[in-house]
Motif scaffolding. Sequence first.
Motif, PDB file in Angstrom:
ATOM      1  N   ASP A 299       0.843  -1.184   0.000  1.00  0.00           N
ATOM      2  CA  ASP A 299       0.000   0.000   0.000  1.00  0.00           C
ATOM      3  C   ASP A 299       0.886   1.244   0.000  1.00  0.00           C
ATOM      4  OD1 ASP A 299      -1.957   1.883   0.238  1.00  0.00           O
ATOM      5  OD2 ASP A 299      -2.627   1.262   2.230  1.00  0.00           O
ATOM      6  N   PHE A 300       0.949   1.934  -1.161  1.00  0.00           N
ATOM      7  CA  PHE A 300       1.811   3.110  -1.294  1.00  0.00           C
ATOM      8  C   PHE A 300       1.468   4.185  -0.264  1.00  0.00           C
ATOM      9  CE2 PHE A 300       3.464   1.992  -5.556  1.00  0.00           C
ATOM     10  CZ  PHE A 300       4.763   2.421  -5.378  1.00  0.00           C
ATOM     11  N   ARG A 301       0.184   4.425  -0.044  1.00  0.00           N
ATOM     12  CA  ARG A 301      -0.212   5.487   0.895  1.00  0.00           C
ATOM     13  C   ARG A 301       0.299   5.211   2.303  1.00  0.00           C
ATOM     14  NH1 ARG A 301      -6.422   5.517  -0.189  1.00  0.00           N
ATOM     15  NH2 ARG A 301      -5.872   3.343  -0.310  1.00  0.00           N
ATOM     16  N   LEU A 302       0.175   3.981   2.762  1.00  0.00           N
ATOM     17  CA  LEU A 302       0.644   3.634   4.099  1.00  0.00           C
ATOM     18  C   LEU A 302       2.163   3.735   4.202  1.00  0.00           C
ATOM     19  CD1 LEU A 302       0.136   2.561   6.951  1.00  0.00           C
ATOM     20  CD2 LEU A 302       0.353   0.259   6.005  1.00  0.00           C
TER      21      LEU A 302
ATOM     22  N   LEU B 280       9.655   1.292   1.147  1.00  0.00           N
ATOM     23  CA  LEU B 280       9.323   2.123  -0.016  1.00  0.00           C
ATOM     24  C   LEU B 280      10.155   1.731  -1.234  1.00  0.00           C
ATOM     25  CD1 LEU B 280       7.711   4.498  -1.177  1.00  0.00           C
ATOM     26  CD2 LEU B 280       9.560   6.000  -0.398  1.00  0.00           C
TER      27      LEU B 280
ATOM     28  N   ILE C 186       4.240   5.555   2.379  1.00  0.00           N
ATOM     29  CA  ILE C 186       4.657   6.962   2.325  1.00  0.00           C
ATOM     30  C   ILE C 186       4.355   7.658   3.645  1.00  0.00           C
ATOM     31  CG2 ILE C 186       4.161   9.190   1.219  1.00  0.00           C
ATOM     32  CD1 ILE C 186       4.008   7.626  -1.429  1.00  0.00           C
ATOM     33  N   LEU C 187       3.219   7.354   4.241  1.00  0.00           N
ATOM     34  CA  LEU C 187       2.890   7.914   5.552  1.00  0.00           C
ATOM     35  C   LEU C 187       3.921   7.495   6.591  1.00  0.00           C
ATOM     36  CD1 LEU C 187       0.875   9.480   7.325  1.00  0.00           C
ATOM     37  CD2 LEU C 187      -0.274   7.294   7.728  1.00  0.00           C
TER      38      LEU C 187
END
Length: 71
Positions: free
Chosen positions: A6-9, A60, A11-12
């Motif tokens: 999950d890119f959003r997680l 990442l 990056i967060l």
Amino acid sequence: MKLLNDFRLIILLCLTLGLAPFFPEPHIWGKIKWIAGGANGMQLKDWFDVVLHGLPWVLLVRLIIVTLTKK
């Protein structure tokens, strides 16, 4: 496994845990400079800090590689 992709997680995590504390410089940046300078005086807790703050960045890079090689 879905959480690791999950890119959003990721990056967060990089922007929070990966860079915290932010001032006077990101913690991981200070540790990287310390290691590059020979890691003199680093103790086990300092190495644990490197792993803790560096893991989001490793995730990442892994996700970017997996995404690019999937195509």
